[in-house]
Scaffold this motif. Structure first.
Motif, mmCIF file in Angstrom:
data_model
loop_
_atom_site.group_PDB
_atom_site.id
_atom_site.type_symbol
_atom_site.label_atom_id
_atom_site.label_comp_id
_atom_site.label_asym_id
_atom_site.label_seq_id
_atom_site.Cartn_x
_atom_site.Cartn_y
_atom_site.Cartn_z
ATOM 1 N N ASP A 288 0.837 -1.201 0.000
ATOM 2 C CA ASP A 288 0.000 0.000 0.000
ATOM 3 C C ASP A 288 0.873 1.252 0.000
ATOM 4 O O ASP A 288 0.590 2.227 -0.720
ATOM 5 C CB ASP A 288 -0.923 0.008 1.222
ATOM 6 C CG ASP A 288 -2.058 -1.019 1.106
ATOM 7 O OD1 ASP A 288 -2.343 -1.442 -0.040
ATOM 8 O OD2 ASP A 288 -2.630 -1.377 2.142
ATOM 9 N N GLU A 289 1.919 1.223 0.817
ATOM 10 C CA GLU A 289 2.829 2.374 0.873
ATOM 11 C C GLU A 289 3.642 2.502 -0.414
ATOM 12 O O GLU A 289 3.937 3.619 -0.862
ATOM 13 C CB GLU A 289 3.762 2.248 2.081
ATOM 14 C CG GLU A 289 3.059 2.350 3.424
ATOM 15 C CD GLU A 289 2.338 3.683 3.605
ATOM 16 O OE1 GLU A 289 2.902 4.727 3.223
ATOM 17 O OE2 GLU A 289 1.189 3.671 4.117
ATOM 18 N N LYS A 292 1.568 4.326 -2.846
ATOM 19 C CA LYS A 292 1.580 5.767 -2.562
ATOM 20 C C LYS A 292 2.861 6.402 -3.090
ATOM 21 O O LYS A 292 2.835 7.491 -3.688
ATOM 22 C CB LYS A 292 1.455 6.013 -1.058
ATOM 23 C CG LYS A 292 0.112 5.646 -0.451
ATOM 24 C CD LYS A 292 0.118 5.911 1.047
ATOM 25 C CE LYS A 292 -1.173 5.475 1.704
ATOM 26 N NZ LYS A 292 -1.150 5.689 3.183
#
Length: 341
Positions: A288-289, A292
């Protein structure tokens, strides 16, 4: 926790690249020595062309090493071999024919080393394939040089053995083979290293980083993810710092407030990199990071390529764009060497 990358496969390729650079330096020395030892104007012209190609190929190898992002030293075994060959090429023990033959063998070794690196890259990672793409120039030109040297060996050898000039039939065949190999160079490689502007160099970095993001997001192997992130971390850190040392100060006078935005985006990206570095690469949160970070980096890349590149073209001469590329690559190499320590 993602540790600092210490991947043996990537280090092995870095070592091979260092060996190739050391051998390329010897090939240049040999070109110069053979050029001074040969009187035949046609052969001298061919060695002058090879010298020019070899000097450019050394620049390509330097660029590939910097773009690859992992620094290494020439191996002790290869350095010992190169020292011994250089001593022989400097001495009087070998005839001119022997020296040209030795030079052709070194060209073969260099060609096979380049091919081996490409084959290894296909196994280790797509980002490595992207980084070493310019190595095609070196591989194919060395192959063309081998064909030229075969013709030189024939001419010098027949003269040494018989005192007469060789018939030209085989030489013409060698020329045909050399032209075919040279044609492969034109189709397989991009632009000449001397034509590389800062836009070209930055775009290559952007492409490699994009490949690394894809490799991370597509993999379910936590060890491979850690390996790819380790390379991504180093590449983004070095790229951003080198830009801030060389590119952004140059563009600020004509790119204005947008330059500060680029500085800020890169500072935020480095903070996110450090956050991800402390996470478990096998976790869903890790990816998820990464997503980003990818979104932030790709937005940054789009701004650079859509507006900053145009501003550089409009405000910097061709020579200035090439000089900025040289300064950026030098800054990257220095940062890589510092990280390696």
């Amino acid at each position: 926790m993602v540790s600092t990358l210490d991947d043996t496969k990537r280090m092995a390729i870095a070592s091979k690249l260092a060996d190739m650079k050391a051998l390329q330096e010897l090939l240049i020395k040999n070109d110069e020595k053979l050029l001074s030892a040969i009187d035949d104007p046609e052969i001298r012209e061919r060695f002058q062309d090879m010298l020019r190609d070899d000097q450019n190929n050394l620049k390509v190898l330097n660029d590939v090493t910097v773009n690859y992002g992992v620094q290494s030293q020439v191996s002790e075994t290869v350095q010992k071999m190169l020292d011994e060959v250089e001593k022989l090429m400097d001495g009087q023990e070998l005839t001119l024919l022997d020296k040209v033959s030795q030079h052709e063998l070194l060209k073969h070794k260099q060609t096979m080393s380049g091919i081996l690196i490409h084959k290894a890259a296909q196994v280790v990672g797509a980002d490595i394939e992207a980084a070493i793409l310019p190595l095609n120039t070196v591989n194919f030109e060395n192959r063309a040089h081998q064909e030229q040297l075969k013709g030189v060996i024939e001419l010098v050898g027949v003269s040494q053995l018989t005192g007469k000039e060789a018939k030209q039939g085989l030489w013409a065949r060698v020329q045909d083979a050399m032209m075919a190999a040279t044609g492969a160079v034109g189709s397989m490689t991009g632009m000449n290293e001397d034509e590389m502007t800062i836009q070209n160099v930055l775009r290559m970095d952007h492409q490699k980083v994009n490949v690394l993001f894809m490799e991370i997001l597509q993999s379910d192997d936590s060890q491979k993810i850690q390996e790819y992130f380790g390379q991504l971390y180093k590449d983004l850190f070095v790229h951003s710092k080198a830009e801030e040392e060389t590119v952004y100060p140059t563009v600020r006078p004509f790119y204005g407030d947008d330059t500060q935005e680029l500085y800020d985006e890169q500072a935020e990206a480095r903070q996110l990199l450090d956050k991800i570095k402390s996470m478990n690469p096998g976790s869903a949160e890790f990816k998820d990071e990464i997503k980003k970070l990818q979104a932030a980096i790709m937005d940054h890349v789009r701004q650079e390529e859509s507006t900053m590149f145009g501003a550089i073209r409009n405000n910097c001469s061709d020579d200035q764009q090439k000089q900025l590329a040289t300064e950026f690559k030098a800054a990257k190499q220095k940062l890589q060497e510092e990280m390696a320590k």
